[in-house]
Design a protein around this motif. Sequence first.
Motif, PDB file in Angstrom:
ATOM      1  N   PHE A  17       0.828  -1.200   0.000  1.00  0.00           N
ATOM      2  CA  PHE A  17       0.000   0.000   0.000  1.00  0.00           C
ATOM      3  C   PHE A  17       0.867   1.256   0.000  1.00  0.00           C
ATOM      4  O   PHE A  17       0.605   2.219  -0.731  1.00  0.00           O
ATOM      5  N   GLY A  18       1.922   1.251   0.803  1.00  0.00           N
ATOM      6  CA  GLY A  18       2.804   2.411   0.876  1.00  0.00           C
ATOM      7  C   GLY A  18       3.463   2.723  -0.453  1.00  0.00           C
ATOM      8  O   GLY A  18       3.611   3.894  -0.827  1.00  0.00           O
ATOM      9  N   GLN A  19       3.856   1.692  -1.195  1.00  0.00           N
ATOM     10  CA  GLN A  19       4.463   1.908  -2.501  1.00  0.00           C
ATOM     11  C   GLN A  19       3.458   2.517  -3.476  1.00  0.00           C
ATOM     12  O   GLN A  19       3.791   3.405  -4.265  1.00  0.00           O
ATOM     13  N   LEU A  20       2.224   2.061  -3.404  1.00  0.00           N
ATOM     14  CA  LEU A  20       1.183   2.601  -4.281  1.00  0.00           C
ATOM     15  C   LEU A  20       0.869   4.048  -3.934  1.00  0.00           C
ATOM     16  O   LEU A  20       0.641   4.882  -4.823  1.00  0.00           O
ATOM     17  N   VAL A  21       0.858   4.364  -2.649  1.00  0.00           N
ATOM     18  CA  VAL A  21       0.612   5.741  -2.214  1.00  0.00           C
ATOM     19  C   VAL A  21       1.700   6.667  -2.741  1.00  0.00           C
ATOM     20  O   VAL A  21       1.419   7.746  -3.283  1.00  0.00           O
ATOM     21  N   SER A  22       2.944   6.253  -2.601  1.00  0.00           N
ATOM     22  CA  SER A  22       4.053   7.075  -3.087  1.00  0.00           C
ATOM     23  C   SER A  22       3.992   7.243  -4.607  1.00  0.00           C
ATOM     24  O   SER A  22       4.235   8.331  -5.133  1.00  0.00           O
ATOM     25  N   HIS A  23       3.663   6.177  -5.292  1.00  0.00           N
ATOM     26  CA  HIS A  23       3.569   6.237  -6.750  1.00  0.00           C
ATOM     27  C   HIS A  23       2.478   7.213  -7.194  1.00  0.00           C
ATOM     28  O   HIS A  23       2.601   7.849  -8.252  1.00  0.00           O
ATOM     29  N   ALA A  24       1.430   7.326  -6.388  1.00  0.00           N
ATOM     30  CA  ALA A  24       0.334   8.246  -6.709  1.00  0.00           C
ATOM     31  C   ALA A  24       0.679   9.690  -6.366  1.00  0.00           C
ATOM     32  O   ALA A  24      -0.139  10.594  -6.568  1.00  0.00           O
ATOM     33  N   GLY A  25       1.881   9.917  -5.852  1.00  0.00           N
ATOM     34  CA  GLY A  25       2.313  11.267  -5.518  1.00  0.00           C
ATOM     35  C   GLY A  25       1.807  11.768  -4.185  1.00  0.00           C
ATOM     36  O   GLY A  25       1.799  12.976  -3.924  1.00  0.00           O
ATOM     37  N   LEU A  26       1.408  10.846  -3.320  1.00  0.00           N
ATOM     38  CA  LEU A  26       0.885  11.221  -2.008  1.00  0.00           C
ATOM     39  C   LEU A  26       1.910  10.940  -0.917  1.00  0.00           C
ATOM     40  O   LEU A  26       2.763  10.060  -1.046  1.00  0.00           O
TER      41      LEU A  26
ATOM     42  N   LYS B  89      11.406  -5.977  -6.418  1.00  0.00           N
ATOM     43  CA  LYS B  89      12.091  -4.724  -6.731  1.00  0.00           C
ATOM     44  C   LYS B  89      11.235  -3.527  -6.339  1.00  0.00           C
ATOM     45  O   LYS B  89      11.741  -2.530  -5.817  1.00  0.00           O
ATOM     46  N   ALA B  90       9.929  -3.623  -6.611  1.00  0.00           N
ATOM     47  CA  ALA B  90       9.035  -2.508  -6.305  1.00  0.00           C
ATOM     48  C   ALA B  90       8.803  -2.365  -4.802  1.00  0.00           C
ATOM     49  O   ALA B  90       8.567  -1.257  -4.303  1.00  0.00           O
ATOM     50  N   MET B  91       8.888  -3.472  -4.076  1.00  0.00           N
ATOM     51  CA  MET B  91       8.632  -3.448  -2.637  1.00  0.00           C
ATOM     52  C   MET B  91       9.874  -3.151  -1.811  1.00  0.00           C
ATOM     53  O   MET B  91       9.770  -2.762  -0.648  1.00  0.00           O
ATOM     54  N   ALA B  92      11.055  -3.355  -2.386  1.00  0.00           N
ATOM     55  CA  ALA B  92      12.285  -3.468  -1.597  1.00  0.00           C
ATOM     56  C   ALA B  92      12.668  -2.227  -0.820  1.00  0.00           C
ATOM     57  O   ALA B  92      13.287  -2.309   0.236  1.00  0.00           O
ATOM     58  N   GLY B  93      12.308  -1.036  -1.338  1.00  0.00           N
ATOM     59  CA  GLY B  93      12.652   0.191  -0.632  1.00  0.00           C
ATOM     60  C   GLY B  93      14.107   0.583  -0.841  1.00  0.00           C
ATOM     61  O   GLY B  93      14.837  -0.007  -1.636  1.00  0.00           O
ATOM     62  N   LYS B  94      14.542   1.589  -0.095  1.00  0.00           N
ATOM     63  CA  LYS B  94      15.894   2.121  -0.230  1.00  0.00           C
ATOM     64  C   LYS B  94      16.929   1.036   0.025  1.00  0.00           C
ATOM     65  O   LYS B  94      16.871   0.314   1.032  1.00  0.00           O
ATOM     66  N   ASP B  95      17.866   0.914  -0.913  1.00  0.00           N
ATOM     67  CA  ASP B  95      18.949  -0.073  -0.812  1.00  0.00           C
ATOM     68  C   ASP B  95      18.419  -1.499  -0.674  1.00  0.00           C
ATOM     69  O   ASP B  95      19.091  -2.371  -0.129  1.00  0.00           O
ATOM     70  N   MET B  96      17.187  -1.725  -1.121  1.00  0.00           N
ATOM     71  CA  MET B  96      16.553  -3.045  -1.040  1.00  0.00           C
ATOM     72  C   MET B  96      16.536  -3.582   0.394  1.00  0.00           C
ATOM     73  O   MET B  96      16.632  -4.792   0.631  1.00  0.00           O
TER      74      MET B  96
ATOM     75  N   ILE C 119      14.252  -6.536   1.646  1.00  0.00           N
ATOM     76  CA  ILE C 119      14.499  -7.918   1.229  1.00  0.00           C
ATOM     77  C   ILE C 119      15.963  -8.298   1.479  1.00  0.00           C
ATOM     78  O   ILE C 119      16.514  -9.168   0.819  1.00  0.00           O
ATOM     79  N   GLY C 120      16.574  -7.645   2.426  1.00  0.00           N
ATOM     80  CA  GLY C 120      17.927  -8.023   2.803  1.00  0.00           C
ATOM     81  C   GLY C 120      19.007  -7.534   1.865  1.00  0.00           C
ATOM     82  O   GLY C 120      20.103  -8.095   1.832  1.00  0.00           O
ATOM     83  N   GLY C 121      18.720  -6.471   1.084  1.00  0.00           N
ATOM     84  CA  GLY C 121      19.758  -5.823   0.298  1.00  0.00           C
ATOM     85  C   GLY C 121      19.947  -6.282  -1.128  1.00  0.00           C
ATOM     86  O   GLY C 121      20.731  -5.683  -1.873  1.00  0.00           O
ATOM     87  N   LYS C 122      19.239  -7.314  -1.548  1.00  0.00           N
ATOM     88  CA  LYS C 122      19.432  -7.817  -2.913  1.00  0.00           C
ATOM     89  C   LYS C 122      18.290  -8.755  -3.269  1.00  0.00           C
ATOM     90  O   LYS C 122      17.541  -9.210  -2.398  1.00  0.00           O
ATOM     91  N   LEU C 123      18.183  -9.038  -4.559  1.00  0.00           N
ATOM     92  CA  LEU C 123      17.244 -10.061  -4.984  1.00  0.00           C
ATOM     93  C   LEU C 123      17.805 -11.429  -4.597  1.00  0.00           C
ATOM     94  O   LEU C 123      19.025 -11.658  -4.680  1.00  0.00           O
ATOM     95  N   PRO C 124      16.950 -12.357  -4.180  1.00  0.00           N
ATOM     96  CA  PRO C 124      17.443 -13.697  -3.840  1.00  0.00           C
ATOM     97  C   PRO C 124      18.080 -14.370  -5.060  1.00  0.00           C
ATOM     98  O   PRO C 124      17.650 -14.159  -6.192  1.00  0.00           O
TER      99      PRO C 124
END
Length: 331
Positions: free
Chosen positions: A150-159, A310-317, A320-325
């Motif tokens: 939800f937070g990612q969608l909110v940010s994407h909507a410019g909120l 990737k979309a959920m990972a946030g700053k510096d991933m 998800i522990g810093g990288k894609l599995p």
Amino acid sequence: MSKIHDLTRRSALSLLAGGAATPLLPSLTLADKTDTLALFGPPAGPSVTLAHAVASGGFSALAANATFTAWRNPDELRAGLTSGSIGLSVVPVQAAANLYNRGFPIRLANIMTDGLLYIISEAPEIKSISDLKGRSIAVPFRGDTPEIIFGQLVSHAGLNAEEDLQITYAGSPIEAMQLLLAGKVEAALTAEPSTTAGILRGRKAGKKIARVINIQDAWGEMTDAAPVLPQAGLAVTGAFMETGSEMIPDILKVLRTATSEVLEDPGKAAEQATGALGLPAPLLAASVPHCNLVARNAVEARADIERMLKAMAGKDMARIGGKLPDNKFYT
């Protein structure tokens, strides 16, 4: 249902939150049967599949006794995974990836839902995330998968979530739904079956509650891809892999059959799952069509999984522990 042990390593690990029986499977013989095959999952759509597979005898070729137990919240799941009492469970994919990258022995076997999140409200003018500006909304499991999405969608909507929305954090999707029914918020982020429960309970109370935003659709628009949110799947711990890795392909076959049976006859599957999930069968049956139930091997779903992570990972991933599995995450 067995009681899941108390949390033992919470500070170290972070989770974001009928048909005929399947025939005997060729890769295992009766002599190879395990005594008990214990499966776990949340009180949500994918667990209807697990409960149906158990109740219909789908695992009879693999185990003398198969059980399903519902965990009620991320803390119970943490406890079971870290104590070793849970070896096979439906787990939020982002949580499994985070644990794996932090060194916890866990693998993802399949995807069991392509997303079951919705925003419900009595306000039909709410049609998109941007329409939530200035409104109050209940959001469950702060810091876990639904709230992160939800937070990612909110940010994407410019909120700005803190400035533009009035968020009430709830302990679960059911609690979020109850806050909406009580008139304490204008909208609620819910997961099936609490979404269907809110609509049905609202109808009895004279409230016209509806699914105003399909989170899967919103996610597809944000990622410029199909409306697929591979939210949760069957995860396998290292302890189970050590003793039962040869069973995984056959377990996945059973789940593919069970998923087809649940979609074909939700009523029968709901009757089989009602006791284990502690939810009324009519509610579960009405919820199934909105759960986007699938049974996709994790390897086959990897592109969708990585797009979501990737979309959920946030700053510096960090989420998800810093990288894609890597490849070993996918069984």
